[in-house]
Motif scaffolding. Structure first.
Motif, PDB file in Angstrom:
ATOM      1  N   TYR A   1      44.241  22.891  73.290  1.00 33.02           N
ATOM      2  CA  TYR A   1      43.340  21.905  72.690  1.00 33.02           C
ATOM      3  C   TYR A   1      44.179  20.761  72.124  1.00 33.02           C
ATOM      4  O   TYR A   1      44.405  20.663  70.919  1.00 33.02           O
ATOM      5  CB  TYR A   1      42.480  22.544  71.605  1.00 33.02           C
ATOM      6  N   GLY A   2      44.633  19.882  73.022  1.00 34.86           N
ATOM      7  CA  GLY A   2      45.584  18.844  72.644  1.00 34.86           C
ATOM      8  C   GLY A   2      45.078  17.887  71.585  1.00 34.86           C
ATOM      9  O   GLY A   2      45.789  17.561  70.639  1.00 34.86           O
ATOM     10  N   ARG A   3      43.831  17.412  71.752  1.00 37.50           N
ATOM     11  CA  ARG A   3      43.299  16.443  70.787  1.00 37.50           C
ATOM     12  C   ARG A   3      43.127  17.047  69.409  1.00 37.50           C
ATOM     13  O   ARG A   3      43.430  16.412  68.393  1.00 37.50           O
ATOM     14  CB  ARG A   3      41.975  15.886  71.298  1.00 37.50           C
ATOM     15  N   ILE A   4      42.612  18.271  69.376  1.00 33.59           N
ATOM     16  CA  ILE A   4      42.453  18.952  68.079  1.00 33.59           C
ATOM     17  C   ILE A   4      43.816  19.155  67.441  1.00 33.59           C
ATOM     18  O   ILE A   4      44.010  18.919  66.239  1.00 33.59           O
ATOM     19  CB  ILE A   4      41.729  20.297  68.249  1.00 33.59           C
ATOM     20  N   SER A   5      44.788  19.582  68.248  1.00 34.20           N
ATOM     21  CA  SER A   5      46.133  19.830  67.734  1.00 34.20           C
ATOM     22  C   SER A   5      46.762  18.560  67.187  1.00 34.20           C
ATOM     23  O   SER A   5      47.333  18.555  66.087  1.00 34.20           O
ATOM     24  CB  SER A   5      47.014  20.411  68.848  1.00 34.20           C
ATOM     25  N   ASP A   6      46.660  17.463  67.937  1.00 33.32           N
ATOM     26  CA  ASP A   6      47.260  16.205  67.490  1.00 33.32           C
ATOM     27  C   ASP A   6      46.596  15.692  66.214  1.00 33.32           C
ATOM     28  O   ASP A   6      47.271  15.207  65.298  1.00 33.32           O
ATOM     29  CB  ASP A   6      47.145  15.150  68.592  1.00 33.32           C
ATOM     30  N   THR A   7      45.267  15.802  66.171  1.00 33.09           N
ATOM     31  CA  THR A   7      44.549  15.338  64.985  1.00 33.09           C
ATOM     32  C   THR A   7      44.953  16.136  63.755  1.00 33.09           C
ATOM     33  O   THR A   7      45.262  15.560  62.697  1.00 33.09           O
ATOM     34  CB  THR A   7      43.027  15.457  65.198  1.00 33.09           C
ATOM     35  N   LEU A   8      44.972  17.456  63.876  1.00 31.05           N
ATOM     36  CA  LEU A   8      45.361  18.298  62.751  1.00 31.05           C
ATOM     37  C   LEU A   8      46.819  18.086  62.385  1.00 31.05           C
ATOM     38  O   LEU A   8      47.189  18.139  61.197  1.00 31.05           O
ATOM     39  CB  LEU A   8      45.108  19.770  63.088  1.00 31.05           C
ATOM     40  N   GLY A   9      47.656  17.836  63.384  1.00 33.55           N
ATOM     41  CA  GLY A   9      49.063  17.577  63.110  1.00 33.55           C
ATOM     42  C   GLY A   9      49.261  16.318  62.285  1.00 33.55           C
ATOM     43  O   GLY A   9      50.071  16.283  61.347  1.00 33.55           O
ATOM     44  N   VAL A  10      48.512  15.271  62.629  1.00 31.31           N
ATOM     45  CA  VAL A  10      48.589  14.019  61.861  1.00 31.31           C
ATOM     46  C   VAL A  10      48.081  14.241  60.437  1.00 31.31           C
ATOM     47  O   VAL A  10      48.689  13.776  59.462  1.00 31.31           O
ATOM     48  CB  VAL A  10      47.781  12.906  62.560  1.00 31.31           C
ATOM     49  N   VAL A  11      46.965  14.958  60.308  1.00 34.55           N
ATOM     50  CA  VAL A  11      46.397  15.227  58.982  1.00 34.55           C
ATOM     51  C   VAL A  11      47.382  16.032  58.138  1.00 34.55           C
ATOM     52  O   VAL A  11      47.591  15.742  56.942  1.00 34.55           O
ATOM     53  CB  VAL A  11      45.059  15.983  59.117  1.00 34.55           C
ATOM     54  N   ALA A  12      48.003  17.045  58.746  1.00 35.51           N
ATOM     55  CA  ALA A  12      48.951  17.886  58.007  1.00 35.51           C
ATOM     56  C   ALA A  12      50.173  17.083  57.568  1.00 35.51           C
ATOM     57  O   ALA A  12      50.626  17.199  56.415  1.00 35.51           O
ATOM     58  CB  ALA A  12      49.384  19.065  58.869  1.00 35.51           C
ATOM     59  N   THR A  13      50.709  16.257  58.456  1.00 35.56           N
ATOM     60  CA  THR A  13      51.884  15.462  58.121  1.00 35.56           C
ATOM     61  C   THR A  13      51.569  14.449  57.030  1.00 35.56           C
ATOM     62  O   THR A  13      52.328  14.297  56.060  1.00 35.56           O
ATOM     63  CB  THR A  13      52.413  14.735  59.371  1.00 35.56           C
ATOM     64  N   ALA A  14      50.424  13.761  57.188  1.00 38.54           N
ATOM     65  CA  ALA A  14      50.010  12.801  56.160  1.00 38.54           C
ATOM     66  C   ALA A  14      49.736  13.514  54.836  1.00 38.54           C
ATOM     67  O   ALA A  14      50.056  12.995  53.759  1.00 38.54           O
ATOM     68  CB  ALA A  14      48.766  12.041  56.629  1.00 38.54           C
ATOM     69  N   GLY A  15      49.149  14.706  54.922  1.00 41.03           N
ATOM     70  CA  GLY A  15      48.868  15.470  53.711  1.00 41.03           C
ATOM     71  C   GLY A  15      50.131  15.873  52.982  1.00 41.03           C
ATOM     72  O   GLY A  15      50.181  15.842  51.737  1.00 41.03           O
ATOM     73  N   LEU A  16      51.166  16.241  53.727  1.00 41.68           N
ATOM     74  CA  LEU A  16      52.437  16.611  53.096  1.00 41.68           C
ATOM     75  C   LEU A  16      53.022  15.420  52.334  1.00 41.68           C
ATOM     76  O   LEU A  16      53.440  15.557  51.175  1.00 41.68           O
ATOM     77  CB  LEU A  16      53.426  17.095  54.160  1.00 41.68           C
ATOM     78  N   VAL A  17      53.024  14.251  52.982  1.00 42.53           N
ATOM     79  CA  VAL A  17      53.551  13.048  52.333  1.00 42.53           C
ATOM     80  C   VAL A  17      52.730  12.699  51.095  1.00 42.53           C
ATOM     81  O   VAL A  17      53.270  12.411  50.016  1.00 42.53           O
ATOM     82  CB  VAL A  17      53.565  11.868  53.325  1.00 42.53           C
TER      83      VAL A  17
END
Length: 339
Positions: free
Chosen positions: A33-49
């Motif tokens: 599920y590439g789109r779901i993965s990329d979206t969650l990855g961006v959210v997680a990275t932004a959330g960490l920052v």
């Protein structure tokens, strides 16, 4: 679901949200599920920052002092969510060498600090005192340590420096020992105080998540291990996955029992991220075991837990946004009423 205003301030385990989002991104990628993965990855990275900035800002503002007592093992053990969050994002962004090195270095440095503080805090207290305060979130020490083992194993793989395998194994074994000690304290409290006769808190699911991430750490090490080490590591990963699996039925039963006896527990709180993360981690661990053992049925198990974890993630996110909106509205109304 509802929450008090104080609950939106950063707690020591605030990075659990990043852990949960990041591991869901990895599980989504596993299943294509590439789109779901990329979206969650961006959210997680932004959330960490965002959370790092928030914690720094509240530290400089002095608001954190009353909540984060670094002499308290409950604080330092829950802070391992930062190590685990860095490890999860590091794994998700493993194709980026610079991100791999930077996050790996941050995870290692923070782990060294926290393991030193936590060891001091634990040794300075009597066993009975530790038992009376032990709860599911204390397993985060083991979770963060397993996360670091994954980071080190990934670094060995991407750099070609196989000598990193020795510290990866040492850290993995340390994670298992921390898990055993913490679980013993929690079970000792259950027996002596009958604390969970009404069911389990959401953070008790980390008992399962700790074994699931240890499985993923073992799988990462097994991919690099020489023949003489591969067998014991593989056995260890199977044992940890089975232990995680065996935790699921009692956790479901006792969780439902607590909800039936205390329906008001269904309100938003940061502790619910500690429920989402183990579900996502079990999905990733089961996917790794499917490849390791060649049992395709485990792929179905992994997929089911991925969708369960994603549904739980959506519920917690929506509930959190609603609570935040209400808090902002209440604050605006209060300010408008001032002369």
């Amino acid at each position: 679901m509802r929450v008090g205003r104080a609950d939106v301030e950063p707690a020591p385990d605030v990075f659990a949200a990043v852990m949960a989002t990041g591991i869901l991104s990895i599980a989504a990628r596993d299943h294509g599920y590439g789109r779901i993965s990329d979206t969650l990855g961006v959210v997680a990275t932004a959330g960490l920052v965002f959370l790092v900035v928030l914690v720094v800002a509240t530290t400089l503002g002095g608001r954190r002092r009353s909540r984060w007592d670094l002499t308290d093992p409950d604080v330092t053990l829950r802070l391992f969510t930062f190590v685990a969050a860095c490890a999860v994002i590091d794994t998700r962004l493993q194709s980026n060498v610079w991100a791999l090195r930077a996050l790996g270095a941050v995870a290692l440095c923070s782990w060294l600090v926290l393991i030193g503080l936590s060891s001091r805090n634990v040794v300075s207290r009597r066993w009975a005192t530790l038992r009376s305060h032990a709860h599911g979130a204390w397993e985060l020490g083991s979770v963060g340590t397993s996360g670091l083992a994954i980071v080190i194993a990934r670094a060995a793989y991407h750099t070609g420096h196989r000598w990193w395998l020795a510290p990866a194994v040492a850290v993995w074994v340390s994670a298992l020992l921390i898990y055993a000690l913490t679980t013993w304290l929690i079970l000792w409290r259950v027996v002596s105080e009958r604390r969970y006769r009404e069911g389990l808190e959401p953070d008790s699911w980390i008992l399962m998540g700790g074994m699931a991430i240890a499985t993923l750490a073992g799988d990462s090490i097994h991919a690099l291990a020489p023949a003489w080490l591969a067998g014991p590591v593989r056995t260890g990963t199977v044992v940890t996955w089975l232990a995680a699996t065996l935790w699921i039925p009692p956790l479901i039963y006792l969780g439902l029992r607590r909800i039936s006896r205390r329906p008001n527990m269904l309100r938003f709180a940061g502790v619910w991220w500690a429920f989402v993360f183990p579900l996502g981690m079990y999905s990733a661990a089961s996917y790794a075991m499917a490849a390791e053992l060649g049992h395709r049925s485990l792929l179905t198990v992994s997929l089911v837990f991925f969708w369960d974890a994603l549904a739980a993630w959506l519920v917690v996110v929506v509930a959190g946004l609603l609570v935040f909106g209400r808090a902002q509205l209440h604050s605006a109304n209060r300010d408008a009423g001032r002369p």
